[in-house]
Design a protein around this motif. Structure first.
Motif, PDB file in Angstrom:
ATOM      1  N   LEU A   1       0.743  -1.091  -0.528  1.00 36.72           N
ATOM      2  CA  LEU A   1       0.510   0.226   0.203  1.00 36.72           C
ATOM      3  C   LEU A   1       1.321   1.050  -0.399  1.00 36.72           C
ATOM      4  CD1 LEU A   1      -2.668  -0.645   2.202  1.00 36.72           C
ATOM      5  CD2 LEU A   1      -2.465  -1.373  -0.136  1.00 36.72           C
TER       6      LEU A   1
ATOM      7  N   LYS B   1       2.048   1.639  -3.673  1.00 35.62           N
ATOM      8  CA  LYS B   1       1.110   2.138  -4.848  1.00 35.62           C
ATOM      9  C   LYS B   1       0.619   3.320  -4.652  1.00 35.62           C
ATOM     10  CE  LYS B   1      -1.974  -1.789  -5.454  1.00 35.62           C
ATOM     11  NZ  LYS B   1      -3.593  -2.370  -5.188  1.00 35.62           N
TER      12      LYS B   1
ATOM     13  N   TYR C   1      -1.196   5.045  -1.357  1.00 39.04           N
ATOM     14  CA  TYR C   1      -1.931   4.547  -0.854  1.00 39.04           C
ATOM     15  C   TYR C   1      -2.020   4.763   1.401  1.00 39.04           C
ATOM     16  CZ  TYR C   1      -6.840   3.556   1.720  1.00 39.04           C
ATOM     17  OH  TYR C   1      -8.108   3.322   2.686  1.00 39.04           O
TER      18      TYR C   1
ATOM     19  N   SER D   1     -12.112  -0.908   2.231  1.00 35.29           N
ATOM     20  CA  SER D   1     -10.562  -0.193   1.800  1.00 35.29           C
ATOM     21  C   SER D   1     -10.010  -0.382   1.182  1.00 35.29           C
ATOM     22  CB  SER D   1     -11.706   2.067   1.605  1.00 35.29           C
ATOM     23  OG  SER D   1     -10.903   1.814   2.974  1.00 35.29           O
TER      24      SER D   1
ATOM     25  N   GLU E   1      -7.940  -1.706  -2.053  1.00 35.10           N
ATOM     26  CA  GLU E   1      -7.078  -1.982  -2.717  1.00 35.10           C
ATOM     27  C   GLU E   1      -5.941  -2.638  -2.461  1.00 35.10           C
ATOM     28  OE1 GLU E   1      -5.341   1.883  -3.218  1.00 35.10           O
ATOM     29  OE2 GLU E   1      -7.784   2.556  -3.534  1.00 35.10           O
TER      30      GLU E   1
ATOM     31  N   ASP F   1      -6.605  -5.557  -4.346  1.00 35.38           N
ATOM     32  CA  ASP F   1      -7.382  -5.651  -5.484  1.00 35.38           C
ATOM     33  C   ASP F   1      -7.927  -7.117  -4.973  1.00 35.38           C
ATOM     34  OD1 ASP F   1      -6.027  -4.092  -7.035  1.00 35.38           O
ATOM     35  OD2 ASP F   1      -4.173  -4.791  -7.032  1.00 35.38           O
TER      36      ASP F   1
END
Length: 179
Positions: free
Chosen positions: A95, A98, A100, A152, A156, A158
């Motif tokens: 994360l 990414k 996030y 969520s 994130e 996937d």
């Protein structure tokens, strides 16, 4: 593609203001005389060195290490599998990469990652509510926030909580050695 250790490489031997010398059965560190602010700045920027995919607002080197220590502490306090902390750590690093997980939400995201790992990884009966309270205390985020962000974070990731051995084992071994 995710690689274990890309954010906090355990094999990192050299920084701007220090050098490590490894001799047979002896290891020493030589520190230059530098200002504390310069050393702190180096530690803050290291996770982004050479990684263009990491956003500028990502957690600092110290914050990343502190969150790993929190995960380990909760794992020990709740008598959870060490593999649960390693799995949660893989989720968290993914994360960060990414973009996030950033400085503002790092504790919340790490707490949710540990909760997801606990739910997917623990092979024996574990009290989720008791573990959730321990996570909430250690990471200093509310239980409601953790539960509100669970889906969520799952999205994130996937919707995939399975972690291959090549991603998981380096973290597991490092945590095992630290424990």
């Amino acid at each position: 593609m995710y690689r274990a250790g890309v954010l906090d490489d355990p094999g990192l031997q050299k920084g701007i203001h220090r050098a490590m010398a490894g001799l047979t059965e002896y290891m020493g560190t030589i520190f230059d005389n530098v200002k504390a602010d310069d050393q702190r700045q180096e530690g803050s920027e290291r996770p982004r060195d050479g990684h263009s995919e990491i956003v500028a607002d990502s957690p600092t080197f110290e914050q990343i290490r502190r969150l790993r220590a929190y995960m380990l502490r909760v794992t020990r306090e709740q008598d959870l599998e060490l593999s649960t902390a390693a799995t949660g750590w893989v989720y968290f690093e993914k994360l960060i990469l990414k973009g996030y997980a950033v400085k503002d939400n790092r504790k919340l995201v790490a707490a949710v990652c540990l909760l997801l790992a606990l739910k997917i990884n623990e092979s024996r009966e574990v009290s989720i509510s008791r573990s959730l309270q321990a996570i909430q205390r250690r990471f200093e985020v509310s239980t409601n926030s953790i539960l509100d962000h669970e889906f969520s974070v799952f999205a994130e990731l996937d919707f995939s909580l399975w972690v291959p051995c090549r991603e998981f084992m380096p973290h597991f071994l490092r945590m095992f050695e630290a424990a």
